[in-house]
Design a protein around this motif. Structure first.
Motif, PDB file in Angstrom:
ATOM      1  N   VAL A 232       0.837  -1.195   0.000  1.00  0.00           N
ATOM      2  CA  VAL A 232       0.000   0.000   0.000  1.00  0.00           C
ATOM      3  C   VAL A 232       0.872   1.245   0.000  1.00  0.00           C
ATOM      4  CG1 VAL A 232      -1.764   1.296   1.266  1.00  0.00           C
ATOM      5  CG2 VAL A 232      -1.864  -1.217   1.176  1.00  0.00           C
ATOM      6  N   ALA A 233       0.642   2.105  -0.994  1.00  0.00           N
ATOM      7  CA  ALA A 233       1.339   3.391  -1.075  1.00  0.00           C
ATOM      8  C   ALA A 233       0.486   4.484  -0.428  1.00  0.00           C
ATOM      9  CB  ALA A 233       1.639   3.741  -2.528  1.00  0.00           C
ATOM     10  N   ALA A 234      -0.840   4.383  -0.610  1.00  0.00           N
ATOM     11  CA  ALA A 234      -1.742   5.397  -0.065  1.00  0.00           C
ATOM     12  C   ALA A 234      -3.151   4.831   0.038  1.00  0.00           C
ATOM     13  CB  ALA A 234      -1.746   6.633  -0.976  1.00  0.00           C
ATOM     14  N   LEU A 235      -3.915   5.389   0.972  1.00  0.00           N
ATOM     15  CA  LEU A 235      -5.339   5.086   1.089  1.00  0.00           C
ATOM     16  C   LEU A 235      -6.109   6.346   0.722  1.00  0.00           C
ATOM     17  CD1 LEU A 235      -5.555   3.119   4.470  1.00  0.00           C
ATOM     18  CD2 LEU A 235      -5.679   2.195   2.149  1.00  0.00           C
ATOM     19  N   ARG A 236      -7.030   6.198  -0.191  1.00  0.00           N
ATOM     20  CA  ARG A 236      -7.849   7.336  -0.610  1.00  0.00           C
ATOM     21  C   ARG A 236      -8.880   7.675   0.467  1.00  0.00           C
ATOM     22  NH1 ARG A 236      -8.297   7.819  -6.714  1.00  0.00           N
ATOM     23  NH2 ARG A 236      -6.231   7.097  -7.355  1.00  0.00           N
ATOM     24  N   ASP A 237      -9.241   8.942   0.545  1.00  0.00           N
ATOM     25  CA  ASP A 237     -10.287   9.369   1.465  1.00  0.00           C
ATOM     26  C   ASP A 237     -11.669   9.002   0.930  1.00  0.00           C
ATOM     27  OD1 ASP A 237      -8.460  10.466   3.246  1.00  0.00           O
ATOM     28  OD2 ASP A 237      -8.495  12.424   2.254  1.00  0.00           O
ATOM     29  N   GLU A 238     -11.771   8.879  -0.386  1.00  0.00           N
ATOM     30  CA  GLU A 238     -13.027   8.492  -1.031  1.00  0.00           C
ATOM     31  C   GLU A 238     -12.739   7.381  -2.026  1.00  0.00           C
ATOM     32  OE1 GLU A 238     -14.980  11.858  -2.757  1.00  0.00           O
ATOM     33  OE2 GLU A 238     -14.902  13.008  -0.896  1.00  0.00           O
ATOM     34  N   TRP A 239     -13.648   6.397  -2.097  1.00  0.00           N
ATOM     35  CA  TRP A 239     -13.498   5.286  -3.028  1.00  0.00           C
ATOM     36  C   TRP A 239     -14.876   4.726  -3.343  1.00  0.00           C
ATOM     37  CZ3 TRP A 239     -12.354   5.087   2.120  1.00  0.00           C
ATOM     38  CH2 TRP A 239     -12.906   4.056   2.870  1.00  0.00           C
ATOM     39  N   PRO A 240     -15.001   3.916  -4.406  1.00  0.00           N
ATOM     40  CA  PRO A 240     -16.328   3.490  -4.872  1.00  0.00           C
ATOM     41  C   PRO A 240     -17.233   2.838  -3.819  1.00  0.00           C
ATOM     42  CG  PRO A 240     -14.707   3.013  -6.558  1.00  0.00           C
ATOM     43  CD  PRO A 240     -13.950   3.502  -5.349  1.00  0.00           C
ATOM     44  N   GLU A 241     -16.703   1.992  -2.939  1.00  0.00           N
ATOM     45  CA  GLU A 241     -17.552   1.272  -1.989  1.00  0.00           C
ATOM     46  C   GLU A 241     -17.411   1.788  -0.549  1.00  0.00           C
ATOM     47  OE1 GLU A 241     -17.195  -2.990  -2.494  1.00  0.00           O
ATOM     48  OE2 GLU A 241     -17.372  -2.812  -4.681  1.00  0.00           O
ATOM     49  N   MET A 242     -16.997   3.039  -0.397  1.00  0.00           N
ATOM     50  CA  MET A 242     -16.717   3.566   0.939  1.00  0.00           C
ATOM     51  C   MET A 242     -17.941   3.587   1.851  1.00  0.00           C
ATOM     52  SD  MET A 242     -16.136   7.615   0.197  1.00  0.00           S
ATOM     53  CE  MET A 242     -16.092   8.104   1.892  1.00  0.00           C
ATOM     54  N   GLY A 243     -19.129   3.729   1.314  1.00  0.00           N
ATOM     55  CA  GLY A 243     -20.322   3.744   2.147  1.00  0.00           C
ATOM     56  C   GLY A 243     -20.821   2.358   2.513  1.00  0.00           C
ATOM     57  N   GLN A 244     -20.169   1.321   1.967  1.00  0.00           N
ATOM     58  CA  GLN A 244     -20.635  -0.049   2.171  1.00  0.00           C
ATOM     59  C   GLN A 244     -19.666  -0.907   2.974  1.00  0.00           C
ATOM     60  OE1 GLN A 244     -21.641  -1.624  -1.787  1.00  0.00           O
ATOM     61  NE2 GLN A 244     -21.661   0.496  -2.458  1.00  0.00           N
ATOM     62  N   ARG A 245     -18.468  -0.394   3.233  1.00  0.00           N
ATOM     63  CA  ARG A 245     -17.432  -1.199   3.896  1.00  0.00           C
ATOM     64  C   ARG A 245     -16.645  -0.349   4.886  1.00  0.00           C
ATOM     65  NH1 ARG A 245     -16.445  -5.891   0.830  1.00  0.00           N
ATOM     66  NH2 ARG A 245     -17.248  -5.790  -1.285  1.00  0.00           N
ATOM     67  N   ARG A 246     -16.029  -1.045   5.843  1.00  0.00           N
ATOM     68  CA  ARG A 246     -15.033  -0.431   6.727  1.00  0.00           C
ATOM     69  C   ARG A 246     -13.691  -1.049   6.393  1.00  0.00           C
ATOM     70  NH1 ARG A 246     -17.647  -2.185  12.017  1.00  0.00           N
ATOM     71  NH2 ARG A 246     -15.557  -2.986  12.143  1.00  0.00           N
ATOM     72  N   ARG A 247     -12.621  -0.361   6.739  1.00  0.00           N
ATOM     73  CA  ARG A 247     -11.266  -0.896   6.545  1.00  0.00           C
ATOM     74  C   ARG A 247     -10.460  -0.618   7.803  1.00  0.00           C
ATOM     75  NH1 ARG A 247      -9.359   3.786   2.182  1.00  0.00           N
ATOM     76  NH2 ARG A 247      -9.328   5.440   3.735  1.00  0.00           N
ATOM     77  N   GLU A 248      -9.595  -1.578   8.158  1.00  0.00           N
ATOM     78  CA  GLU A 248      -8.753  -1.428   9.350  1.00  0.00           C
ATOM     79  C   GLU A 248      -7.437  -2.162   9.171  1.00  0.00           C
ATOM     80  OE1 GLU A 248     -10.623  -2.804  12.950  1.00  0.00           O
ATOM     81  OE2 GLU A 248     -12.199  -1.281  12.866  1.00  0.00           O
ATOM     82  N   TRP A 249      -6.377  -1.553   9.745  1.00  0.00           N
ATOM     83  CA  TRP A 249      -5.057  -2.178   9.774  1.00  0.00           C
ATOM     84  C   TRP A 249      -4.943  -3.080  11.002  1.00  0.00           C
ATOM     85  CZ3 TRP A 249      -2.020  -1.963   5.726  1.00  0.00           C
ATOM     86  CH2 TRP A 249      -2.072  -0.878   4.865  1.00  0.00           C
ATOM     87  N   HIS A 250      -4.305  -4.238  10.810  1.00  0.00           N
ATOM     88  CA  HIS A 250      -4.071  -5.187  11.909  1.00  0.00           C
ATOM     89  C   HIS A 250      -2.731  -5.873  11.694  1.00  0.00           C
ATOM     90  CE1 HIS A 250      -8.212  -4.880  13.289  1.00  0.00           C
ATOM     91  NE2 HIS A 250      -8.582  -4.945  12.030  1.00  0.00           N
ATOM     92  N   GLY A 251      -2.113  -6.328  12.779  1.00  0.00           N
ATOM     93  CA  GLY A 251      -0.952  -7.194  12.668  1.00  0.00           C
ATOM     94  C   GLY A 251      -1.396  -8.536  12.103  1.00  0.00           C
ATOM     95  N   PRO A 252      -0.479  -9.338  11.550  1.00  0.00           N
ATOM     96  CA  PRO A 252      -0.858 -10.617  10.934  1.00  0.00           C
ATOM     97  C   PRO A 252      -1.634 -11.561  11.855  1.00  0.00           C
ATOM     98  CG  PRO A 252       1.374 -10.052  10.311  1.00  0.00           C
ATOM     99  CD  PRO A 252       0.948  -9.049  11.347  1.00  0.00           C
ATOM    100  N   ALA A 253      -1.222 -11.707  13.104  1.00  0.00           N
ATOM    101  CA  ALA A 253      -1.906 -12.639  14.015  1.00  0.00           C
ATOM    102  C   ALA A 253      -3.323 -12.154  14.313  1.00  0.00           C
ATOM    103  CB  ALA A 253      -1.117 -12.803  15.307  1.00  0.00           C
TER     104      ALA A 253
END
Length: 155
Positions: free
Chosen positions: A104-125
């Motif tokens: 990942v180089a960047a995360l956009r503030d707006e994207w096509p499915e932004m109102g339908q999904r959440r995104r979160e960073w996590h460690g592998p485990a």
């Protein structure tokens, strides 16, 4: 008698459909590997951005496009799959998912499915604990070792 194509949703003997997924990752400011998960639109489960192959696109390119549409990710995707996992889409359609690492180089503030999904960073485990698919859990847990090896050989 063998089933024909993918008819008969209740029949578990039917051929697996192929899908592609991105495995979005970054190294945080403390040098730790982080993986980005998104929620599915229907159940809100934590998953990788994934979808169907796209006509005229190579599998890794389709995975990159899915990552943008589902999570607003810009980055560089590997041409080589790091693994695969099986699941049943909607509990019925057997699918085999090829997984392509995406730095990942960047995360956009707006994207096509932004109102339908959440995104979160996590460690592998932690990411592995959040997903449901057994083979995907194993893939996420082992990704740090695979990542270390590929970083050393310049891939």
């Amino acid at each position: 008698m063998q089933p024909v194509g993918n008819r008969g949703c209740g029949n578990r003997m039917k051929k697996r459909k192929q899908q592609v997924a991105a495995l979005p990752y970054r190294i945080d400011p403390h040098g730790k590997l982080k993986l980005l998960l998104v929620t599915s639109r229907d159940t809100g489960r934590w998953v990788l951005p994934k979808g169907w192959p796209m006509k005229g696109r190579r599998p890794h390119e389709a995975a990159r496009i899915e990552a943008f549409e589902e999570a607003g990710i810009d980055g560089k995707v590997s041409k080589k799959a790091v693994g695969k996992y099986d699941y049943h889409k909607d509990g019925e359609i057997p699918c085999r998912v090829q997984v392509y690492p995406l730095r990942v180089a960047a995360l956009r503030d707006e994207w096509p499915e932004m109102g339908q999904r959440r995104r979160e960073w996590h460690g592998p485990a932690e990411a592995a604990d959040l997903v449901e698919e057994r083979d995907l859990k194993a893939l996420l847990r082992s990704f740090s070792a695979v990542f270390e090896l590929s970083s050393q050989d310049g891939s």
